[in-house]
Design a protein around this motif. Structure first.
Motif, PDB file in Angstrom:
ATOM      1  N   GLN A 131       0.771  -1.185  -0.125  1.00  0.00           N
ATOM      2  CA  GLN A 131      -0.056   0.116  -0.035  1.00  0.00           C
ATOM      3  C   GLN A 131       0.846   1.248   0.240  1.00  0.00           C
ATOM      4  OE1 GLN A 131      -3.909   0.171   2.447  1.00  0.00           O
ATOM      5  NE2 GLN A 131      -2.597   1.745   3.721  1.00  0.00           N
ATOM      6  N   TYR A 132       0.590   2.189  -1.055  1.00  0.00           N
ATOM      7  CA  TYR A 132       1.087   3.491  -0.810  1.00  0.00           C
ATOM      8  C   TYR A 132       0.390   4.743  -1.016  1.00  0.00           C
ATOM      9  CZ  TYR A 132       3.542   7.390  -3.164  1.00  0.00           C
ATOM     10  OH  TYR A 132       4.034   8.994  -3.086  1.00  0.00           O
ATOM     11  N   GLU A 133       0.400   5.620  -0.020  1.00  0.00           N
ATOM     12  CA  GLU A 133       0.021   6.670   0.288  1.00  0.00           C
ATOM     13  C   GLU A 133       0.640   7.922   0.044  1.00  0.00           C
ATOM     14  OE1 GLU A 133      -3.161   8.743   3.481  1.00  0.00           O
ATOM     15  OE2 GLU A 133      -3.338   6.529   3.374  1.00  0.00           O
ATOM     16  N   TYR A 134       0.029   8.881  -0.499  1.00  0.00           N
ATOM     17  CA  TYR A 134       0.721  10.339  -0.374  1.00  0.00           C
ATOM     18  C   TYR A 134      -0.662  11.272  -0.147  1.00  0.00           C
ATOM     19  CZ  TYR A 134       2.175  14.861  -2.049  1.00  0.00           C
ATOM     20  OH  TYR A 134       2.525  16.142  -2.012  1.00  0.00           O
ATOM     21  N   ARG A 135      -0.295  12.040   0.944  1.00  0.00           N
ATOM     22  CA  ARG A 135      -1.343  12.865   1.710  1.00  0.00           C
ATOM     23  C   ARG A 135      -0.782  14.277   1.617  1.00  0.00           C
ATOM     24  NH1 ARG A 135      -5.567  11.567   5.937  1.00  0.00           N
ATOM     25  NH2 ARG A 135      -5.300   9.338   4.881  1.00  0.00           N
ATOM     26  N   THR A 136      -1.382  15.258   1.284  1.00  0.00           N
ATOM     27  CA  THR A 136      -0.906  16.684   1.219  1.00  0.00           C
ATOM     28  C   THR A 136      -1.813  17.641   1.872  1.00  0.00           C
ATOM     29  OG1 THR A 136       0.119  18.333  -0.041  1.00  0.00           O
ATOM     30  CG2 THR A 136      -1.443  17.348  -1.102  1.00  0.00           C
TER      31      THR A 136
ATOM     32  N   SER B 121      -4.563  23.514   1.260  1.00  0.00           N
ATOM     33  CA  SER B 121      -4.859  24.933   2.076  1.00  0.00           C
ATOM     34  C   SER B 121      -3.665  25.728   2.120  1.00  0.00           C
ATOM     35  CB  SER B 121      -5.345  24.493   3.621  1.00  0.00           C
ATOM     36  OG  SER B 121      -5.886  25.606   4.247  1.00  0.00           O
ATOM     37  N   ASP B 122      -4.032  26.816   2.882  1.00  0.00           N
ATOM     38  CA  ASP B 122      -2.712  27.508   3.101  1.00  0.00           C
ATOM     39  C   ASP B 122      -1.599  26.821   3.938  1.00  0.00           C
ATOM     40  OD1 ASP B 122      -5.029  28.275   4.895  1.00  0.00           O
ATOM     41  OD2 ASP B 122      -3.407  28.321   6.235  1.00  0.00           O
ATOM     42  N   GLY B 123      -0.299  27.029   3.538  1.00  0.00           N
ATOM     43  CA  GLY B 123       0.611  26.288   4.147  1.00  0.00           C
ATOM     44  C   GLY B 123       0.940  24.785   3.430  1.00  0.00           C
ATOM     45  N   ASP B 124       2.230  24.261   3.842  1.00  0.00           N
ATOM     46  CA  ASP B 124       2.700  22.977   3.317  1.00  0.00           C
ATOM     47  C   ASP B 124       2.723  21.883   4.321  1.00  0.00           C
ATOM     48  OD1 ASP B 124       3.452  21.408   1.194  1.00  0.00           O
ATOM     49  OD2 ASP B 124       5.472  22.086   1.596  1.00  0.00           O
ATOM     50  N   GLN B 125       2.098  20.795   4.092  1.00  0.00           N
ATOM     51  CA  GLN B 125       2.586  19.642   5.024  1.00  0.00           C
ATOM     52  C   GLN B 125       2.218  18.449   4.202  1.00  0.00           C
ATOM     53  OE1 GLN B 125       0.314  17.396   7.057  1.00  0.00           O
ATOM     54  NE2 GLN B 125       2.281  16.458   7.331  1.00  0.00           N
ATOM     55  N   GLU B 126       3.125  17.526   3.987  1.00  0.00           N
ATOM     56  CA  GLU B 126       2.953  16.184   3.446  1.00  0.00           C
ATOM     57  C   GLU B 126       2.998  15.172   4.205  1.00  0.00           C
ATOM     58  OE1 GLU B 126       5.620  16.791   0.011  1.00  0.00           O
ATOM     59  OE2 GLU B 126       4.175  18.237  -1.157  1.00  0.00           O
ATOM     60  N   ASP B 127       2.571  13.809   3.859  1.00  0.00           N
ATOM     61  CA  ASP B 127       2.668  12.600   4.285  1.00  0.00           C
ATOM     62  C   ASP B 127       3.031  11.426   3.264  1.00  0.00           C
ATOM     63  OD1 ASP B 127       2.109  13.486   6.858  1.00  0.00           O
ATOM     64  OD2 ASP B 127       0.285  12.345   7.273  1.00  0.00           O
ATOM     65  N   THR B 128       4.196  10.688   3.264  1.00  0.00           N
ATOM     66  CA  THR B 128       4.307   9.717   2.128  1.00  0.00           C
ATOM     67  C   THR B 128       4.423   8.429   3.377  1.00  0.00           C
ATOM     68  OG1 THR B 128       5.524  11.276   0.745  1.00  0.00           O
ATOM     69  CG2 THR B 128       5.640   8.729   0.647  1.00  0.00           C
ATOM     70  N   LYS B 129       3.564   7.458   2.945  1.00  0.00           N
ATOM     71  CA  LYS B 129       3.316   6.224   3.727  1.00  0.00           C
ATOM     72  C   LYS B 129       3.421   4.955   2.837  1.00  0.00           C
ATOM     73  CE  LYS B 129       0.924   4.831   7.776  1.00  0.00           C
ATOM     74  NZ  LYS B 129       0.284   3.537   7.405  1.00  0.00           N
ATOM     75  N   ILE B 130       4.371   4.057   3.161  1.00  0.00           N
ATOM     76  CA  ILE B 130       4.206   2.848   2.434  1.00  0.00           C
ATOM     77  C   ILE B 130       4.055   1.707   3.624  1.00  0.00           C
ATOM     78  CG2 ILE B 130       5.689   1.287   1.080  1.00  0.00           C
ATOM     79  CD1 ILE B 130       7.270   3.824  -0.083  1.00  0.00           C
ATOM     80  N   ASP B 131       3.253   0.648   3.331  1.00  0.00           N
ATOM     81  CA  ASP B 131       2.892  -0.363   4.032  1.00  0.00           C
ATOM     82  C   ASP B 131       3.082  -1.667   3.338  1.00  0.00           C
ATOM     83  OD1 ASP B 131       1.786   0.399   6.790  1.00  0.00           O
ATOM     84  OD2 ASP B 131       0.919   1.739   5.512  1.00  0.00           O
ATOM     85  N   PHE B 132       3.561  -2.816   3.844  1.00  0.00           N
ATOM     86  CA  PHE B 132       3.834  -3.963   3.249  1.00  0.00           C
ATOM     87  C   PHE B 132       3.452  -4.939   4.392  1.00  0.00           C
ATOM     88  CE2 PHE B 132       6.164  -7.996   2.487  1.00  0.00           C
ATOM     89  CZ  PHE B 132       5.763  -8.187   1.231  1.00  0.00           C
ATOM     90  N   ALA B 133       2.507  -6.156   3.815  1.00  0.00           N
ATOM     91  CA  ALA B 133       2.205  -7.312   4.791  1.00  0.00           C
ATOM     92  C   ALA B 133       2.182  -8.499   3.978  1.00  0.00           C
ATOM     93  CB  ALA B 133       0.857  -6.915   5.389  1.00  0.00           C
ATOM     94  N   HIS B 134       2.780  -9.576   4.535  1.00  0.00           N
ATOM     95  CA  HIS B 134       2.640 -10.920   3.824  1.00  0.00           C
ATOM     96  C   HIS B 134       2.212 -12.030   4.983  1.00  0.00           C
ATOM     97  CE1 HIS B 134       3.890 -14.356   1.460  1.00  0.00           C
ATOM     98  NE2 HIS B 134       4.589 -14.790   2.428  1.00  0.00           N
ATOM     99  N   GLY B 135       1.547 -12.856   4.555  1.00  0.00           N
ATOM    100  CA  GLY B 135       0.970 -13.807   5.277  1.00  0.00           C
ATOM    101  C   GLY B 135       0.848 -15.085   4.592  1.00  0.00           C
ATOM    102  N   GLY B 136       0.875 -16.096   5.405  1.00  0.00           N
ATOM    103  CA  GLY B 136       0.615 -17.584   4.561  1.00  0.00           C
ATOM    104  C   GLY B 136       0.809 -18.403   5.760  1.00  0.00           C
ATOM    105  N   TYR B 137       0.304 -19.628   5.085  1.00  0.00           N
ATOM    106  CA  TYR B 137       0.131 -21.060   6.139  1.00  0.00           C
ATOM    107  C   TYR B 137       1.545 -21.759   5.656  1.00  0.00           C
ATOM    108  CZ  TYR B 137      -4.643 -19.881   7.273  1.00  0.00           C
ATOM    109  OH  TYR B 137      -5.820 -19.417   7.895  1.00  0.00           O
TER     110      TYR B 137
ATOM    111  N   ALA C   6      -5.826  16.055   0.986  1.00  0.00           N
ATOM    112  CA  ALA C   6      -6.266  15.466   0.121  1.00  0.00           C
ATOM    113  C   ALA C   6      -5.117  14.287  -0.228  1.00  0.00           C
ATOM    114  CB  ALA C   6      -6.032  16.111  -1.464  1.00  0.00           C
ATOM    115  N   TYR C   7      -5.759  13.036  -0.362  1.00  0.00           N
ATOM    116  CA  TYR C   7      -4.663  11.846  -0.526  1.00  0.00           C
ATOM    117  C   TYR C   7      -5.228  10.900  -1.696  1.00  0.00           C
ATOM    118  CZ  TYR C   7      -8.732   9.502   1.886  1.00  0.00           C
ATOM    119  OH  TYR C   7      -9.964   8.951   1.896  1.00  0.00           O
ATOM    120  N   ILE C   8      -4.299  10.233  -2.095  1.00  0.00           N
ATOM    121  CA  ILE C   8      -4.266   9.326  -3.063  1.00  0.00           C
ATOM    122  C   ILE C   8      -3.572   8.098  -2.373  1.00  0.00           C
ATOM    123  CG2 ILE C   8      -2.154  10.128  -4.515  1.00  0.00           C
ATOM    124  CD1 ILE C   8      -3.895   8.938  -6.996  1.00  0.00           C
ATOM    125  N   LYS C   9      -4.357   6.810  -2.561  1.00  0.00           N
ATOM    126  CA  LYS C   9      -3.810   5.641  -2.078  1.00  0.00           C
ATOM    127  C   LYS C   9      -3.894   4.429  -3.160  1.00  0.00           C
ATOM    128  CE  LYS C   9      -4.935   4.747   2.057  1.00  0.00           C
ATOM    129  NZ  LYS C   9      -5.768   4.286   3.332  1.00  0.00           N
TER     130      LYS C   9
END
Length: 868
Positions: free
Chosen positions: A181-186, A189-205, A860-863
């Protein structure tokens, strides 16, 4: 046990452990026993609980646009007063952490579990001295299966800290495959602030007997200063640069230490001139623009869990967790100098011709912000097992060892060095020690009369130093439980039971550098090394009695012994669940709960700054507040009542609960302002400088106050299936009926609908809630949430604080195997606070209430989610 089953939506419960083997779990027809949070007794069905429980699935976190657990906590209607905004003034050392505050009873009063197991508390405490579990350090988001919240007292089941309830994070033991999962969030509005987030998960029997889960997450977050927002109002300090000066020769009966006068060039050099009382004047500094609303963060989380079947009746498991968060936060160019250093008549720029005192800070208007550094690391290892002793009798065992370490590195004025510089003996290479050597060779004067003097900047590295601390919190917990399905039989079936034992070992260790230990700093003062520890032993028992096929009652009892520190306590809980018809069920609980004093409150030392109003001259500024632990503290206690009903008809499900908490002997820190008001010249508690200003107020932790609060929770969901897709409206709200507070003197006040700024309470708006609509049609889905926090009152100023109403929007499309074959790709776009509502104005520094309002504005964000 009860034989009649209600739909899961009617009365959701928490599942923290399951008995079946992996082979059995693939057989959907098998009926297995499970352990439900809120009870230690295994059940055969999941839809029956006498306690009020809220459940949030991983998909729900996505739907509400949550970037992390903090975003979930913020929108919970029954959460009030969490300290999750990195406000410089209310989060001295806890920047980058997050916590839960159910019912507004305090961040220490909610027990946080991971897969039903206790977690280590943060090594740093709130400004009020409260310990808490940092929910930002638990697990990566993709490792979470669901978050379950038990909303009544649960100390009889889980022990200390479960006063207001329990939050349980349950991981994905059933994940098969990988998810990225990749997400970019900004900030849009007035001002500037950003988040960049990367998640990974693996599971199995693994074969037929084991399962592995691994997850990792990385977050990069940029900062937001209040200088970037358009709703900030000035937040002034009477300690500025340009500053003010105390002139002893102008002392009188109203100003025994001398008259305070603003720098004659105050306004010309960017300060704010202010007339005080008794002829005093001040040059004010607006530090509001330097308050960090969102700090820079680089956060790494990793989690691994393995389960395997040792035999047909025994399952073993082990897990490992790691989290590290590196935080930087901008603050004022320099902190105030609280000790009022002297400026000699011999200073070449002194226009007063006599020795005077400087009231200000070395760097102020127009100077670059200073940077504070924090580094939080959490590590955890746990293992355990569960199985069947004989038919209908089960055992569980678990062990967890965890530690949280916090490196603290704010920067502050070194008191002696600044004083030396004012006397002309400043500079790293200055070897002079007498007035005759002042300003000679490599010894320089700091000029408090001219902020632009080049020598002032030359002396920065000499004047500003590193406050260094290393705080560590450790915990080990051993727990064993035996449960049975049939103690004996009554009219409705078999009586279930549970018996258990728990041993906990907790310790804290704070170590500071020599400068910090010697109270060398002009604003943060310093802190002393300290170490504290304790062990806790507990035994508990529980029974569930099905009196009839439709009526079940339960009872639980727990005894905890804190040995030398905290004494002992016994707490009961009773409950009932009545399935009145196919449409209605009724439930109720009564319990007593407790929170033992934390190791920090018993044996710690805490020094932080506080806003202090001096009754002597009416001036308000920041000063040091030093609080020392008290080993004679006793547990705070509560009585909790919950009465609820559930209604289910076709696709409609409604839950309504009335709750009431009576919270006594509340553990808190003395009010520094109350100490000053009681005796502003008490030499042992109110420490003043030679210029008469307050530098330190000595307080202590106490059992003194009480909170009585009650309210209503409502949750309603349904679904409308149409040719245009499925529409799922929902309503979630919590309405406060009362929030009464009693202070240390026994005086009672009504905190309902108040900010409760100077009380033991938390902000208490009457109504918090949301109305949402989810639409789905094939590969498309969309969500809209209208969120509301009611208006409330600033109990200090009497001003009304406006309501906070926001709209969150989201659209999602399933793109199938667009990226690769045998995979699924989902694209999600959304806007949080779509109308860009400002947090309601509050007449405090920062212009908003950081425990209720959200300063982040429209985001605003896109994932992109990829499953394969």
């Amino acid at each position: 046990m009860l034989l009649r089953t209600l739909p899961l939506l009617l009365c959701p419960v928490l599942v923290v452990a399951e008995t079946p083997t992996n082979a059995q779990s693939n057989d959907q027809s098998a009926i297995e026993t499970i352990t439900v949070t809120g009870s230690r007794i295994k059940r055969s069905i999941q839809s029956e609980s006498a306690s009020p429980i809220s459940s949030t699935e991983l998909s729900d976190l996505t739907d509400i646009g949550a970037n992390n657990v903090r975003d979930l906590i913020e929108v919970l209607p029954f959460n009030a007063g969490s300290q999750n905004n990195s406000d410089n003034l209310s989060q001295n050392f806890t920047a980058g952490t997050s916590n839960v505050n159910l019912r507004g009873l305090g961040v220490s009063s909610t027990l946080v579990l991971l897969n039903g197991i206790r977690q280590v508390t943060s090594a740093v405490v709130t400004d009020q001295g409260a310990s808490f579990v940092d929910t930002a350090s638990l697990v990566p988001t993709l490792a979470i299966k669901r978050v379950e919240i038990l909303k009544d007292g649960a100390s009889a089941i889980y022990g200390s800290d479960a006063v207001a309830g329990v939050v349980n994070f349950i991981t994905r033991d059933d994940l098969e495959g990988s998810e990225l999962q990749y997400e970019y969030r900004t900030r849009w509005s007035d001002g500037d602030q950003e988040d960049t987030k990367i998640d990974f998960a693996h599971g199995g029997y693994v074969g037929d007997t084991g399962h592995m889960l691994f997850a990792v997450s990385f977050l990069e977050r940029s900062s937001l200063l209040l200088d970037e927002v358009d709703w900030l109002q000035p937040a002034t300090s009477s300690f500025g640069n340009p500053g003010s000066f105390v002139i002893p020769s102008r002392a009188d009966e109203n100003n025994p230490n001398g008259l305070t006068v603003a720098d004659p060039n105050c306004v010309a050099n960017g300060g704010i001139f202010s007339e005080g009382s008794n002829g005093n004047s001040f040059c004010l500094f607006d530090f509001g623009p330097q308050i960090t609303a969102v700090p820079n963060e680089d956060r790494l989380q990793a989690y691994a869990r393995a389960t395997w079947d040792w035999s047909d009746t025994t399952r073993l498991w082990a897990e490992f967790g790691y989290a590290r968060n590196k935080i930087t936060r901008e603050v004022s160019p320099s902190f105030p100098v609280l000790n009022a250093p002297s400026v000699l008549a011999s200073h070449p720029d002194n226009p007063y011709g006599e020795d005077i005192f400087f009231r200000g800070r070395p760097y102020g208007v127009g100077k670059p912000t200073e940077i504070n550094y924090y580094d939080h690391t959490t590590s955890r290892f746990a293992f355990g097992g569960d199985g069947e002793i004989t038919e209908g009798i089960y055992w569980q065992f678990s062990f967890v060892a965890a530690a949280n370490d916090a490196i603290l590195n704010p920067r502050d004025v070194i008191t002696d060095n600044f004083q030396a510089a004012l006397h002309g003996l400043g500079g790293i290479k200055c070897s002079g020690t007498t007035v005759a050597e002042a300003g000679q060779g490599e010894c320089y004067y700091f000029n408090p009369f001219d902020p632009q003097d080049p020598d002032n900047e030359l002396l920065r590295d000499f004047i500003i130093g590193d406050y260094l601390g290393d705080a560590e919190s450790e915990m080990r917990v051993y727990e064993a439980v035996i449960t049975g399905e049939s103690l004996f039989e009554v009219g409705g079936g078999d009586v279930g039971y549970a018996l258990g034992f728990q041993y906990r070992d907790e310790s804290i260790n704070n170590v500071y550098d020599s400068f910090t230990q010697q109270d060398s700093f002009a604003f943060l003062i310093g802190n002393q090394n300290f170490y504290g520890e304790r062990d806790v032993k507990a035994v508990f028992a529980e029974v569930l009695v099905p009196l009839t096929l439709d009526l079940e009652i339960g009872a639980a009892l727990r005894y905890e012994d804190y040995g030398e520190f905290g004494g002992d306590t016994t707490n009961p809980k009773v409950s009932f669940l009545w399935l009145a018809s196919e449409l209605f069920s009724f439930r109720g609980t009564y319990s007593t709960s407790f929170r033992a004093p934390s190791v920090h409150q018993l044996q710690g030392v805490q020094t932080n700054f506080a806003n202090i109003t001096d009754p002597e001259d009416g001036s308000t500024t920041f000063g040091g507040n030093r609080t020392v632990g008290d080993p004679n503290l006793v547990p705070e206690t509560s009585q909790a009542v919950n009465l609820g009903l559930s209604f289910s008809l076709d696709e409609l499900a409604v839950d309504l609960d009335y709750w009431d908490f009576s919270f006594e002997d509340v553990l808190t820190r003395e009010s520094h302002q109350a100490v000053v008001n009681a005796n502003p010249n008490d030499p042992s508690r109110v420490i003043r400088t030679s210029a008469g200003t307050i530098s330190i107020v000595n307080t202590k932790f106490i059992n003194a106050e009480a909170i009585d609060t009650s309210g209503l929770d409502i949750s309603a969901t349904t679904i409308y299936r149409t040719d245009m897709g499925d529409f799922r409206p929902q309503l979630k709200a919590s309405y406060l009926l009362s929030y009464d507070l009693m202070d240390a003197s026994g005086n009672t006040s009504d905190g309902l609908g108040k900010l409760n700024r100077n009380t033991v309470g938390n902000p208490a708006p009457r109504l918090r809630g949301s109305i949402g609509m989810n639409w789905s049609d094939g590969e498309h889905s969309a969500n809209i949430y209208l969120r509301h926090v009611a208006s409330y009152e600033n109990d200090v100023s009497g001003e009304s604080i406006s309501s906070f109403n926001t709209i969150d929007l989201q659209y999602s499309i399933n793109l199938g195997d667009l990226v690769k074959e045998d995979s699924e790709t989902r694209l999600i776009a959304g806007i949080v606070n779509a109308t860009d509502e400002d947090p309601p104005y509050v007449s405090i520094a920062g212009s908003y209430d950081p425990r209720t309002g959200d300063p982040r504005g429209r985001r605003a964000y896109i994932k992109v989610q990829l499953s394969f």
